[in-house]
Design a protein around this motif. Sequence first.
Motif, PDB file in Angstrom:
ATOM      1  N   GLN A  78     101.245 -26.600   4.953  1.00 40.80           N
ATOM      2  CA  GLN A  78     101.301 -27.987   4.476  1.00 40.80           C
ATOM      3  C   GLN A  78     100.440 -28.130   3.220  1.00 40.80           C
ATOM      4  O   GLN A  78      99.235 -27.995   3.262  1.00 40.80           O
ATOM      5  CB  GLN A  78     100.797 -28.922   5.569  1.00 40.80           C
ATOM      6  CG  GLN A  78     101.707 -28.941   6.791  1.00 40.80           C
ATOM      7  CD  GLN A  78     101.004 -29.485   8.012  1.00 40.80           C
ATOM      8  OE1 GLN A  78     100.848 -30.687   8.163  1.00 40.80           O
ATOM      9  NE2 GLN A  78     100.561 -28.600   8.887  1.00 40.80           N
ATOM     10  N   TYR A  81      97.000 -30.568   2.601  1.00 32.68           N
ATOM     11  CA  TYR A  81      95.613 -30.295   2.979  1.00 32.68           C
ATOM     12  C   TYR A  81      95.070 -29.013   2.353  1.00 32.68           C
ATOM     13  O   TYR A  81      93.869 -28.850   2.189  1.00 32.68           O
ATOM     14  CB  TYR A  81      95.503 -30.209   4.506  1.00 32.68           C
ATOM     15  CG  TYR A  81      96.027 -31.449   5.177  1.00 32.68           C
ATOM     16  CD1 TYR A  81      95.230 -32.593   5.248  1.00 32.68           C
ATOM     17  CD2 TYR A  81      97.313 -31.519   5.691  1.00 32.68           C
ATOM     18  CE1 TYR A  81      95.706 -33.757   5.831  1.00 32.68           C
ATOM     19  CE2 TYR A  81      97.799 -32.676   6.264  1.00 32.68           C
ATOM     20  CZ  TYR A  81      96.997 -33.793   6.329  1.00 32.68           C
ATOM     21  OH  TYR A  81      97.473 -34.944   6.886  1.00 32.68           O
ATOM     22  N   PHE A 113      89.648 -23.122  10.087  1.00 26.23           N
ATOM     23  CA  PHE A 113      90.717 -24.113  10.140  1.00 26.23           C
ATOM     24  C   PHE A 113      91.924 -23.497  10.842  1.00 26.23           C
ATOM     25  O   PHE A 113      92.326 -22.383  10.496  1.00 26.23           O
ATOM     26  CB  PHE A 113      91.156 -24.540   8.731  1.00 26.23           C
ATOM     27  CG  PHE A 113      90.146 -25.373   8.009  1.00 26.23           C
ATOM     28  CD1 PHE A 113      89.060 -24.776   7.379  1.00 26.23           C
ATOM     29  CD2 PHE A 113      90.268 -26.748   7.937  1.00 26.23           C
ATOM     30  CE1 PHE A 113      88.117 -25.537   6.696  1.00 26.23           C
ATOM     31  CE2 PHE A 113      89.339 -27.519   7.264  1.00 26.23           C
ATOM     32  CZ  PHE A 113      88.259 -26.922   6.639  1.00 26.23           C
ATOM     33  N   ASN A 114      92.487 -24.228  11.800  1.00 20.08           N
ATOM     34  CA  ASN A 114      93.734 -23.806  12.437  1.00 20.08           C
ATOM     35  C   ASN A 114      94.820 -24.806  12.069  1.00 20.08           C
ATOM     36  O   ASN A 114      94.700 -25.991  12.391  1.00 20.08           O
ATOM     37  CB  ASN A 114      93.573 -23.769  13.958  1.00 20.08           C
ATOM     38  CG  ASN A 114      92.537 -22.748  14.371  1.00 20.08           C
ATOM     39  OD1 ASN A 114      92.790 -21.560  14.347  1.00 20.08           O
ATOM     40  ND2 ASN A 114      91.346 -23.241  14.701  1.00 20.08           N
ATOM     41  N   LEU A 115      95.832 -24.326  11.383  1.00 19.43           N
ATOM     42  CA  LEU A 115      96.884 -25.229  10.909  1.00 19.43           C
ATOM     43  C   LEU A 115      98.233 -24.787  11.448  1.00 19.43           C
ATOM     44  O   LEU A 115      98.444 -23.603  11.732  1.00 19.43           O
ATOM     45  CB  LEU A 115      96.953 -25.198   9.380  1.00 19.43           C
ATOM     46  CG  LEU A 115      95.708 -25.620   8.605  1.00 19.43           C
ATOM     47  CD1 LEU A 115      95.912 -25.364   7.119  1.00 19.43           C
ATOM     48  CD2 LEU A 115      95.409 -27.088   8.854  1.00 19.43           C
ATOM     49  N   ASN A 116      99.136 -25.755  11.568  1.00 22.09           N
ATOM     50  CA  ASN A 116     100.500 -25.427  11.951  1.00 22.09           C
ATOM     51  C   ASN A 116     101.287 -25.054  10.705  1.00 22.09           C
ATOM     52  O   ASN A 116     101.420 -25.864   9.802  1.00 22.09           O
ATOM     53  CB  ASN A 116     101.159 -26.624  12.633  1.00 22.09           C
ATOM     54  CG  ASN A 116     100.351 -27.093  13.841  1.00 22.09           C
ATOM     55  OD1 ASN A 116      99.859 -26.271  14.621  1.00 22.09           O
ATOM     56  ND2 ASN A 116     100.184 -28.401  13.979  1.00 22.09           N
TER      57      ASN A 116
END
Lengths: 378, 378
Positions: A78, A81, A113-116
């Motif tokens: 994304q 961010y 940071f853990n992001l989808n």
Amino acid sequence: MKFVIQRDQLIASVQDVMKAISSRTAIPILTGMKIDVKQHGITLTGSDSDISIESYIPAEEDGIVHVENIEEGSIVLQAKYFPDIVRKLPENTVEIEADSNLKVTIRSGKAEFNLNGQDAEEYPHLPKLQTDSSFKINTDLLKSLIKQTVFAISTMETRPILTGVNLKLENKNLTFTATDSHRLASREIPVTDATIEFQSVVVPGKSLNELNKILDDTEESVEISVTNNQILFRTKHLYFLSRLLDGTYPETSRLIPEQSKTVIHANTKDLLHTVDRASLLAKEERNNVVKLATNNNQFLEITSNSPEIGRVAEEIAVQAIEGEELKISFSSKYMMDALKAIENDEVKIEFTGAMRPFIIRPADGEPILQLILPVRTY
Amino acid sequence: MKFVIQRDQLIASVQDVMKAISSRTAIPILTGMKIDVKQHGITLTGSDSDISIESYIPAEEDGIVHVENIEEGSIVLQAKYFPDIVRKLPENTVEIEADSNLKVTIRSGKAEFNLNGQDAEEYPHLPKLQTDSSFKINTDLLKSLIKQTVFAISTMETRPILTGVNLKLENKNLTFTATDSHRLASREIPVTDATIEFQSVVVPGKSLNELNKILDDTEESVEISVTNNQILFRTKHLYFLSRLLDGTYPETSRLIPEQSKTVIHANTKDLLHTVDRASLLAKEERNNVVKLATNNNQFLEITSNSPEIGRVAEEIAVQAIEGEELKISFSSKYMMDALKAIENDEVKIEFTGAMRPFIIRPADGEPILQLILPVRTY
């Protein structure tokens, strides 16, 4: 997919690629940034379908290692961010990892940071340009060509073709031309290695503005390739693809008067500042219009008069005034844009009467041409 | 009315006075700037009826002549054009002249502006403060007091009194307090020469923000005078008058917990940057809320979790954690504002449980207090 990268390298590439990413797009995955990881380096991709940008960070370059611990793979992140995250990370190196469930982990120091993520397979394939014919110009020259013309494009969608800059390559001369039908800006440069010719390439002004922001002011060359609906600008690590505008660009050469009745030689900055001052009271009521009058072939008087607000007048000494006495009115904004686009200290302005377009050129003969249509007031 | 003035002096004064002038005002003449010309100097005045600013330029100061060729008189000029005109004039000196028909001429070099002025008699008389009691503090200290508190005022008009900063002067201590009822910022400084006391002076936050912009960061003193509906800040050449807010400021001292269950000593910048990173994913979905948890009295873990976007976690080593283990959630924005307001390298944070307000102070004992109400999530 996994790699460890120098944060500063990543920030620079992310900033470039973000220029093509819009949060308002019909294709949701285009709000993301694609990351392709290969043993030889990382490619970031962004696109709003009009403009597509790829930035490449080689794993190693000139003996300096930019990327390490590489496990190949791809992911879409994304973009909303990602730039802020990268910019604010605590350490100089960043580890980015994606697992088979598209979970992305960004680590730097003690921050995680853990992001989808999204599947890179779903990211549209960028059109690859099918052409072997290209030419090269220096980056700083390309930036000048853009800056000296793109301001004159139309911002109105009534004639969409005028929202772009017309590129012509003929007889080993490259010309950029922009007009909004009230003024025109053009510049020509020689391109010695050109093996191709084209006349009706019209690049959206927005694309050229973004390209200008991304390119550094260096003498390294940009390779330009053109097909009938796309143009590609390619530097060492950057790939900038833009769609072209459909339609036929108007023939502008007939607008340019071939003879003149009054010729003025003036200092570029002095004239710019005088017009700027005269415009101060002309902004609202008078639609930016100022008047110029020659006075006995000795100096110019530049004035503006807004009954509600007041009047401003200034005499300016110029190098030379030749030919007929002249009184003419024009948009101060157009005049200031034109004068700012001329790099030379001195300008030559050629008038053919108060109702005819006039031309501003650098006094050194450099083929930059700024044309302005006067306003009917006298 | 006539005078010749140094342009740089005029620019500086015009910029200060413009801070009080609004183009949206119920009294049309207040869109203008008043110029009063006396043999001893020039006074510029601007007002939006909430704030009034006078800037004085002495004709001569420390042997340097600022204003010459003075003919006394007054005029009101349209403030919309005046700053730009002055800024763009070609020479270092400016001549301003007004005739009996209120026509104003501004000359500099070959440039001449003719503007329509307004009668200075029609300009409202600024209220003169009827008080002899005043006190003085250093300008840089006043600027710190403003910056360390004003950000915590309420921006909602539901409780107008909270849109101001409460000033108290008691026992030779001056306190600035601001709260929006979710957080509170206050600072106290000693004022040795204070002969007056007051408790319920509430200055609009907007006034203090404008004052902070105008004041230079010097050690020169500001004289402050207060009446029951106005406050005056006076430096050598500046006169800044603001109305006060009507109403009673809430008693805030009872909000401040007197004992604590968990005390953390941390590096101010490290904590600020960690909270900043944790807030990156918390902005929209989570209303800026981040979580803080102590871990075995060794380090803090700061986290944020937005199911749609992702999760961020960071451990931060701190100087000391004393007392009970703690898990608490709060607005990252409030926390960052508070940490930025503390000049010391180290902060002491005192918690009284997850549901009670907590306090942030500089570790050096300076009487700055930042209080934040937690958010109920654990």
